[in-house]
Design an enzyme around this catalytic site. Structure first.
Site, PDB file in Angstrom:
ATOM      1  N   ASN A  11      38.501  28.546 110.105  1.00 57.69           N
ATOM      2  CA  ASN A  11      39.178  29.279 109.034  1.00 57.69           C
ATOM      3  C   ASN A  11      38.224  30.289 108.433  1.00 57.69           C
ATOM      4  O   ASN A  11      37.370  29.939 107.622  1.00 57.69           O
ATOM      5  CB  ASN A  11      39.647  28.281 107.957  1.00 57.69           C
ATOM      6  CG  ASN A  11      40.290  28.992 106.765  1.00 57.69           C
ATOM      7  OD1 ASN A  11      40.646  30.164 106.857  1.00 57.69           O
ATOM      8  ND2 ASN A  11      40.442  28.279 105.665  1.00 57.69           N
ATOM      9  N   TRP A  12      38.401  31.544 108.825  1.00 58.30           N
ATOM     10  CA  TRP A  12      37.500  32.598 108.327  1.00 58.30           C
ATOM     11  C   TRP A  12      37.765  32.948 106.870  1.00 58.30           C
ATOM     12  O   TRP A  12      36.981  33.673 106.258  1.00 58.30           O
ATOM     13  CB  TRP A  12      37.676  33.865 109.172  1.00 58.30           C
ATOM     14  CG  TRP A  12      36.964  33.834 110.484  1.00 58.30           C
ATOM     15  CD1 TRP A  12      36.184  32.825 110.982  1.00 58.30           C
ATOM     16  CD2 TRP A  12      36.937  34.874 111.460  1.00 58.30           C
ATOM     17  NE1 TRP A  12      35.692  33.178 112.207  1.00 58.30           N
ATOM     18  CE2 TRP A  12      36.132  34.432 112.527  1.00 58.30           C
ATOM     19  CE3 TRP A  12      37.535  36.140 111.546  1.00 58.30           C
ATOM     20  CZ2 TRP A  12      35.902  35.202 113.667  1.00 58.30           C
ATOM     21  CZ3 TRP A  12      37.304  36.911 112.672  1.00 58.30           C
ATOM     22  CH2 TRP A  12      36.491  36.445 113.718  1.00 58.30           C
ATOM     23  N   LYS A  13      38.876  32.535 106.326  1.00 58.32           N
ATOM     24  CA  LYS A  13      39.273  32.940 104.972  1.00 58.32           C
ATOM     25  C   LYS A  13      39.272  34.485 104.895  1.00 58.32           C
ATOM     26  O   LYS A  13      39.518  35.133 105.902  1.00 58.32           O
ATOM     27  CB  LYS A  13      38.372  32.303 103.915  1.00 58.32           C
ATOM     28  CG  LYS A  13      38.185  30.795 104.145  1.00 58.32           C
ATOM     29  CD  LYS A  13      37.647  30.095 102.959  1.00 58.32           C
ATOM     30  CE  LYS A  13      37.282  28.667 103.333  1.00 58.32           C
ATOM     31  NZ  LYS A  13      37.187  27.796 102.185  1.00 58.32           N
ATOM     32  N   HIS A  95      46.973  25.586 102.524  1.00 55.79           N
ATOM     33  CA  HIS A  95      45.543  25.436 102.224  1.00 55.79           C
ATOM     34  C   HIS A  95      45.387  25.285 100.707  1.00 55.79           C
ATOM     35  O   HIS A  95      46.113  25.909  99.934  1.00 55.79           O
ATOM     36  CB  HIS A  95      44.774  26.659 102.732  1.00 55.79           C
ATOM     37  CG  HIS A  95      43.298  26.453 102.707  1.00 55.79           C
ATOM     38  ND1 HIS A  95      42.564  26.550 101.552  1.00 55.79           N
ATOM     39  CD2 HIS A  95      42.420  26.114 103.684  1.00 55.79           C
ATOM     40  CE1 HIS A  95      41.282  26.289 101.823  1.00 55.79           C
ATOM     41  NE2 HIS A  95      41.176  26.018 103.115  1.00 55.79           N
ATOM     42  N   GLU A  97      43.387  26.506  98.693  1.00 55.79           N
ATOM     43  CA  GLU A  97      43.148  27.758  97.970  1.00 55.79           C
ATOM     44  C   GLU A  97      44.469  28.468  97.685  1.00 55.79           C
ATOM     45  O   GLU A  97      44.637  29.110  96.647  1.00 55.79           O
ATOM     46  CB  GLU A  97      42.184  28.646  98.772  1.00 55.79           C
ATOM     47  CG  GLU A  97      40.767  28.089  98.707  1.00 55.79           C
ATOM     48  CD  GLU A  97      39.879  28.442  99.873  1.00 55.79           C
ATOM     49  OE1 GLU A  97      40.217  29.348 100.651  1.00 55.79           O
ATOM     50  OE2 GLU A  97      38.828  27.781 100.013  1.00 55.79           O
ATOM     51  N   GLU A 163      42.088  17.766 103.910  1.00 54.98           N
ATOM     52  CA  GLU A 163      41.013  18.535 103.293  1.00 54.98           C
ATOM     53  C   GLU A 163      40.881  18.131 101.826  1.00 54.98           C
ATOM     54  O   GLU A 163      41.580  18.686 100.960  1.00 54.98           O
ATOM     55  CB  GLU A 163      41.328  20.028 103.381  1.00 54.98           C
ATOM     56  CG  GLU A 163      41.386  20.554 104.789  1.00 54.98           C
ATOM     57  CD  GLU A 163      40.885  21.973 104.862  1.00 54.98           C
ATOM     58  OE1 GLU A 163      39.985  22.230 105.648  1.00 54.98           O
ATOM     59  OE2 GLU A 163      41.386  22.820 104.105  1.00 54.98           O
ATOM     60  N   GLY A 169      34.020  23.945 100.722  1.00 59.35           N
ATOM     61  CA  GLY A 169      33.080  24.977 100.301  1.00 59.35           C
ATOM     62  C   GLY A 169      32.054  24.494  99.295  1.00 59.35           C
ATOM     63  O   GLY A 169      31.373  25.302  98.666  1.00 59.35           O
ATOM     64  N   SER A 208      33.425  21.183 104.245  1.00 56.30           N
ATOM     65  CA  SER A 208      31.974  21.255 104.480  1.00 56.30           C
ATOM     66  C   SER A 208      31.552  20.629 105.808  1.00 56.30           C
ATOM     67  O   SER A 208      30.516  19.962 105.893  1.00 56.30           O
ATOM     68  CB  SER A 208      31.211  20.629 103.299  1.00 56.30           C
ATOM     69  OG  SER A 208      31.486  21.360 102.114  1.00 56.30           O
ATOM     70  N   GLY A 229      35.482  26.052 107.494  1.00 56.08           N
ATOM     71  CA  GLY A 229      35.440  27.334 106.802  1.00 56.08           C
ATOM     72  C   GLY A 229      34.083  28.004 106.951  1.00 56.08           C
ATOM     73  O   GLY A 229      33.836  28.769 107.876  1.00 56.08           O
ATOM     74  N   GLY A 230      33.162  27.690 106.049  1.00 52.96           N
ATOM     75  CA  GLY A 230      31.854  28.362 105.986  1.00 52.96           C
ATOM     76  C   GLY A 230      31.125  28.431 107.319  1.00 52.96           C
ATOM     77  O   GLY A 230      30.570  29.468 107.676  1.00 52.96           O
TER      78      GLY A 230
HETATM   79  C1  PEP Z   1      38.376  25.335 104.679  1.00 55.47           C
HETATM   80  O1  PEP Z   1      38.363  26.475 104.272  1.00 55.47           O
HETATM   81  O2  PEP Z   1      39.414  24.858 105.127  1.00 55.47           O
HETATM   82  C2  PEP Z   1      37.128  24.580 104.630  1.00 55.47           C
HETATM   83  C3  PEP Z   1      37.155  23.326 105.003  1.00 55.47           C
HETATM   84  O3  PEP Z   1      36.006  25.238 104.188  1.00 55.47           O
HETATM   85  P1  PEP Z   1      34.485  24.716 104.289  1.00 55.47           P
HETATM   86  O4  PEP Z   1      34.262  24.248 105.704  1.00 55.47           O
HETATM   87  O5  PEP Z   1      33.652  25.898 103.938  1.00 55.47           O
HETATM   88  O6  PEP Z   1      34.348  23.578 103.317  1.00 55.47           O
END
Ligand code: PEP
Length: 246
Positions: A11-13, A95, A97, A163, A169, A208, A229-230
C-alpha cells in the site's frame, strides 16, 4: 485443504508520482525473481497504467479506494470499471485512514466492496481496532462486528486485512500471537458468512510489517500474507519482504 498462496500487498498510500512509480517498477523488474508469495502493488490510481506496463509478469496492481457508485455525478471519484480498465486486480476498501479521515462507515465500505466485485476486482477489506478498544479487551468482538457489517452483500471472493489501527505507521507491530488470535477469529467469522469457501480466503496482517518481522507473522496458521505501507516504498525493502516469504 491446501493453504491459499501468500499475498504480499503493498500500500503506497499517497506516495509516488507516475514518473516515480515507473522508475520503481523498472528497478523492481530488473531485480525481482518470482517469489513464493503473490505480489500486488496498490498504488495511486493515476500510477496504475504505467506500472502495469513495466512490472514483471505475475505482479498484480490494484487501487487504494473505489467509489461506492458505478458512474455519474461523483466529482473526484474513481469507479471500479476505471480501475479494471487499467488492469487492477485488487482494491483496498475500508482502510482505517479512509474510515477516520473520510468518515467511511461499514455500510459505505460494503457498498465499495460490492462495486469492486461487480467489476471483477477483488476487494481487500480492512478491519481492526483502535488502541482504546484493545485496552478494554474488546478487540475481537469489535473487529468481527466490523467485518460482518463491512461485508454485507459481499460475495466470497475477497481478501480480509486485519490492521490494528494502533500498529499502522507507528512502528508498533502486533505480536505474531496477537495477529494469529485475530486471524483465527476472522476465519471463523468468514466460515459463518461463506461456509466451506472461507477456507480458501486470505486473511492478511497489516501494521508496521518490515523485512525482519514478516516471516514470523506470516508463519501463523491463519495469516496468509501482509498489507504493507511504509516498507513498500523502497525496492530494497520489497525484495527483502518477498525473500523472507520464500
Ligand atoms: C497500511 O497502510 O496499511 C499499513 C499497514 O502501513 P504500515 O505498514 O506503514 O504500518
Amino acid at each position: 485443504m491446501t493453504q491459499p498462496r501468500t499475498l504480499l500487498a503493498l500500500n503506497w498510500k499517497m506516495n509516488k508520482t507516475p514518473t516515480e512509480a515507473r522508475e520503481w517498477a523498472r528497478e523492481l523488474a530488473s531485480r525481482y525473481t518470482r517469489s513464493a508469495a503473490e505480489l500486488a502493488v496498490l498504488a495511486p490510481a493515476i500510477d496504475l497504467p504505467g506500472l502495469k506496463e513495466l512490472l514483471p509478469a505475475g505482479v498484480d496492481v490494484g487501487g487504494q479506494d473505489v467509489s461506492a457508485h458505478a458512474a455519474g455525478a461523483y466529482t473526484g471519484e474513481i469507479s471500479a470499471a476505471m480501475l479494471r480498465d487499467v488492469h487492477a486486480t485488487y482494491v483496498i476498501v475500508g482502510h482505517s485512514e479512509r474510515r477516520e479521515y473520510h468518515l467511511e462507515t461499514d455500510a459505505v465500505v460494503a457498498a465499495k466492496a460490492r462495486q469492486a466485485q461487480a467489476h471483477g476486482l477483488t476487494p481487500i477489506v480492512c478491519v481492526g481496532e483502535r488502541l482504546d478498544v484493545r485496552e478494554r479487551g474488546e478487540h475481537v468482538r469489535f473487529t468481527l462486528d466490523q467485518l460482518r457489517a463491512s461485508t454485507e452483500g459481499v460475495q466470497a471472493n475477497l481478501v480480509v486485512a486485519y490492521e490494528p489501527v494502533w500498529a499502522i505507521g507507528t512502528g508498533r507491530t502486533a505480536t505474531a500471537d496477537d495477529a494469529e488470535e485475530m486471524a483465527a477469529a476472522l476465519r471463523g467469522a468468514l466460515a459463518g458468512l461463506y461456509g466451506p469457501e472461507a477456507a480458501a480466503l486470505r486473511v492478511l496482517y497489516g501494521g508496521s510489517v518490515k523485512p525482519d518481522n514478516i516471516a514470523a507473522l506470516c508463519a501463523q496458521p491463519n495469516v496468509n500474507g501482509a498489507l504493507v505501507g511504509g516498507a513498500s516504498l523502497q525496492v530494497d525493502d520489497v525484495l527483502a519482504l518477498a525473500h523472507a516469504l520464500s
